[in-house]
Design a protein around this motif. Sequence first.
Motif, mmCIF file in Angstrom:
data_model
loop_
_atom_site.group_PDB
_atom_site.id
_atom_site.type_symbol
_atom_site.label_atom_id
_atom_site.label_comp_id
_atom_site.label_asym_id
_atom_site.label_seq_id
_atom_site.Cartn_x
_atom_site.Cartn_y
_atom_site.Cartn_z
ATOM 1 N N ASN A 181 0.803 -1.238 0.000
ATOM 2 C CA ASN A 181 0.000 0.000 0.000
ATOM 3 C C ASN A 181 0.833 1.284 0.000
ATOM 4 N N GLY A 182 1.986 1.243 -0.636
ATOM 5 C CA GLY A 182 2.785 2.451 -0.742
ATOM 6 C C GLY A 182 2.071 3.570 -1.474
ATOM 7 N N TRP A 183 1.059 3.226 -2.266
ATOM 8 C CA TRP A 183 0.282 4.230 -3.000
ATOM 9 C C TRP A 183 -0.456 5.206 -2.084
ATOM 10 N N LEU A 184 -0.631 4.822 -0.813
ATOM 11 C CA LEU A 184 -1.293 5.740 0.124
ATOM 12 C C LEU A 184 -0.505 7.028 0.312
ATOM 13 N N LYS A 185 0.796 6.964 0.074
ATOM 14 C CA LYS A 185 1.653 8.136 0.234
ATOM 15 C C LYS A 185 2.046 8.745 -1.110
ATOM 16 N N ALA A 186 1.447 8.257 -2.184
ATOM 17 C CA ALA A 186 1.823 8.709 -3.525
ATOM 18 C C ALA A 186 0.983 9.912 -3.942
ATOM 19 N N SER A 187 1.629 10.838 -4.621
ATOM 20 C CA SER A 187 0.936 12.014 -5.145
ATOM 21 C C SER A 187 0.754 11.856 -6.645
ATOM 22 N N HIS A 188 0.058 10.802 -7.046
ATOM 23 C CA HIS A 188 -0.203 10.592 -8.471
ATOM 24 C C HIS A 188 -1.374 9.636 -8.636
ATOM 25 N N ASN A 189 -1.602 9.192 -9.852
ATOM 26 C CA ASN A 189 -2.813 8.453 -10.198
ATOM 27 C C ASN A 189 -3.007 7.164 -9.411
ATOM 28 N N TRP A 190 -1.921 6.508 -8.994
ATOM 29 C CA TRP A 190 -2.081 5.274 -8.206
ATOM 30 C C TRP A 190 -2.932 5.523 -6.964
ATOM 31 N N ASN A 191 -2.674 6.602 -6.284
ATOM 32 C CA ASN A 191 -3.417 6.928 -5.076
ATOM 33 C C ASN A 191 -4.902 7.061 -5.411
ATOM 34 N N GLN A 192 -5.207 7.773 -6.468
ATOM 35 C CA GLN A 192 -6.601 8.019 -6.830
ATOM 36 C C GLN A 192 -7.319 6.734 -7.216
ATOM 37 N N VAL A 193 -6.680 5.936 -8.063
ATOM 38 C CA VAL A 193 -7.313 4.706 -8.537
ATOM 39 C C VAL A 193 -7.493 3.706 -7.393
ATOM 40 N N CYS A 194 -6.458 3.526 -6.598
ATOM 41 C CA CYS A 194 -6.523 2.528 -5.526
ATOM 42 C C CYS A 194 -7.476 2.954 -4.413
ATOM 43 N N ASN A 195 -7.429 4.218 -4.021
ATOM 44 C CA ASN A 195 -8.341 4.673 -2.967
ATOM 45 C C ASN A 195 -9.798 4.591 -3.399
ATOM 46 N N ALA A 196 -10.083 4.998 -4.626
ATOM 47 C CA ALA A 196 -11.467 4.919 -5.105
ATOM 48 C C ALA A 196 -11.948 3.473 -5.128
ATOM 49 N N GLN A 215 -13.293 1.966 8.198
ATOM 50 C CA GLN A 215 -11.857 2.247 8.190
ATOM 51 C C GLN A 215 -11.367 2.559 6.771
ATOM 52 N N ILE A 216 -11.800 1.772 5.812
ATOM 53 C CA ILE A 216 -11.330 1.932 4.432
ATOM 54 C C ILE A 216 -11.887 3.205 3.815
ATOM 55 N N ILE A 217 -13.155 3.490 4.041
ATOM 56 C CA ILE A 217 -13.750 4.706 3.471
ATOM 57 C C ILE A 217 -13.095 5.943 4.063
ATOM 58 N N ASN A 218 -12.904 5.941 5.383
ATOM 59 C CA ASN A 218 -12.219 7.071 6.020
ATOM 60 C C ASN A 218 -10.803 7.240 5.469
ATOM 61 N N ARG A 219 -10.105 6.128 5.310
ATOM 62 C CA ARG A 219 -8.744 6.190 4.790
ATOM 63 C C ARG A 219 -8.735 6.778 3.379
ATOM 64 N N SER A 220 -9.688 6.368 2.564
ATOM 65 C CA SER A 220 -9.736 6.872 1.193
ATOM 66 C C SER A 220 -9.953 8.375 1.155
ATOM 67 N N VAL A 221 -10.902 8.869 1.935
ATOM 68 C CA VAL A 221 -11.194 10.300 1.940
ATOM 69 C C VAL A 221 -10.000 11.081 2.478
ATOM 70 N N ASN A 222 -9.350 10.540 3.482
ATOM 71 C CA ASN A 222 -8.203 11.233 4.079
ATOM 72 C C ASN A 222 -7.003 11.291 3.146
ATOM 73 N N THR A 223 -6.703 10.196 2.485
ATOM 74 C CA THR A 223 -5.424 10.122 1.774
ATOM 75 C C THR A 223 -5.516 10.490 0.300
ATOM 76 N N ILE A 224 -6.698 10.506 -0.278
ATOM 77 C CA ILE A 224 -6.799 10.888 -1.689
ATOM 78 C C ILE A 224 -6.562 12.381 -1.871
ATOM 79 N N THR A 225 -6.601 13.126 -0.765
ATOM 80 C CA THR A 225 -6.327 14.564 -0.862
ATOM 81 C C THR A 225 -4.874 14.838 -1.258
ATOM 82 N N LEU A 226 -3.994 13.860 -1.056
ATOM 83 C CA LEU A 226 -2.588 14.061 -1.411
ATOM 84 C C LEU A 226 -2.420 14.306 -2.913
#
Length: 626
Positions: A181-196, A215-226
């Motif tokens: 889940n390194g994409w959680l810290k990524a500032s590019h499309n991986w973060n958007q696609v994986c979180n959604a 937990q997953i929905i909260n994580r997505s909303v929190n981390t997709i802002t990156l």
Amino acid sequence: MKVNRFLLLLFCLMVQVAMAQTDYVGSVTKLADHPRILLLKGQEVAIKQTIDGDKTWSQLHQTILAECNTMMELPQLERIKIGRRLLDKSREALRRVFFLCYAWRMTHQGAYLKRAEKELLAIAAFSDWNPTHFLDVAEMTMAAAIGYDWLYDDLSPESRSAIREAIVTKGIQPSLDSQYNGWLKASHNWNQVCNASMAYGAMAIFEDHPALARQIINRSVNTITLPMNDYGPDGSYPEGYGYWGYGTSFNVLLVSALDKLFKTDFGLSQQPGFLKTAGFMENMTGPTGASFNFSDAGVKGELQPAMFWFANKLNDPSLLWQERPYLTDPTLARQQVRNRLLPATLLWSNGLKISRLTPPKNTLWVGEGKTPVAFLRSSWTDPAAIYVAIKGGTPSTNHAHMDVGSFVMDADGVRWAMDFGMQQYESLESKGVDLWNMKQHSQRWQVFRYGNSVHNTLTVNDSLQRVSGKALITSSSATPLFMNATTDLTTLYSDGLAKANRGIAIVDKAYVVVRDELQTPSTEATVRWTMLTPATVKLVGTTKAELTQGGKTLLLQVQEPAAITLKTWSTTPPHDYDAPNPGTVRVGFEVTMPANTKTAFTVLLIPQKAGGQVIQTVPPLPLWPR
């Protein structure tokens, strides 16, 4: 005692992590009944009204149904990777499930339900969804989530159990593993696609695993802002056309689903620049239908379903001016069946009449951010209009090429100045190319299509642009008779030049000017100016070249410096791992500048219909209208 201290430390760490995440979902224990994702129960009625009220939408609906009928004869998907990726299977799974589930909900023809269930059970039976390349897991999870949710009431208990189990164990749970889940810290499309996609999985299985789903929905909303921060301030998307279509589309899928389910998107759509990015995408396509394909992108444009969401959200149908041909042209419309998100276009249609769309008003669009861009055009409605687009930015951006300062140009329905765009990753990775190392001396920059020497920019002392450099759009003007934008390229060429500024303009709505103002340091520099073209090039003098393509002609004329000799360079690549580039050539010139001198390059690109009437002296960049 040591164990207790360890547990206490672990608990404190977990509390700190939890406190760092905003709890958006709160104590929600029950969601709306299925179907609850993206298209709620009963909302099919509005789509049917749209289809009945507009011929274009009716044709698209029938195109989707026809493609679903074709799917009935396709072989079942198998877990066969290409290189390190399963992504083609994941994307095809999403396409099949989304299309078939749409067809079932709109027609209730049992064949669509049966085939969709068969597709879902097939992917659920895969040993895994390839978590080492997590995009594969993401798209497979979204496919399973949409299918599970949209077909929930019509699936057998056994099918529901198998699909739900796969969503949890092959989709969501691997996303909690730090090795995946390194994409959680990524500032590019991986973060958007994986979180959604993980959020879709969580919404689908909420009643069976409410704590995990929250937990997953909260994580997505929190981390997709990156990655969403990268839309600021004006909406430019740093990864270019192709990855806008990927990252932004999945970002919109998340925002739309949250809004439908929770009656709020928790502020995501109000992130700086996000709603403005629709303007960026609309301006990325020229009159020829070709995109400004900088970075890793293909030149061919395509329908962008997310644009329909933006048009609705902003109440601005003119944002869909570039989408219109993909729906109204029968040939283009049929080609869209490969777009796995095509049904979302109808979901976001909102009763819009395609025949009543009006063109945008502004012919200049400028955006700052990680990859500053400027788009200029002489008209939105003239198919022969001039379109020129230029980019700044840096080669260090995700998926970037050494194309800073590069431009593309359309005129008379022809793309004259082009960009190769991307080469398929597997064709390079399979031959051991160190493709994803973005450092200055990485093998990435030896790939022919990625270096600055084949882009419509400058090459200094036969060297690469500096990865650490960045160019901004320094000025712009929508003045109709001298529409222009300028950029400062100095830091890209700091090894060889003391100053480098480029301006590009549409003059009198008739032709294009490209002007570079350069200064050398205490050493001389050899500067090459190139333009990549698919046209046939005929040198008609030392300072003029005639380009012909599709029965049309463009004159490339160098006004200054006078003492140059135009030449052409081959686009045959040097390595066996490079893709071939048939039917293309580079045209330009080289100048050796003495130390501590200033010079200007002024190149005119004159379409045939301009009639040869051009400005005799182009003013210095500081005097251009602003």
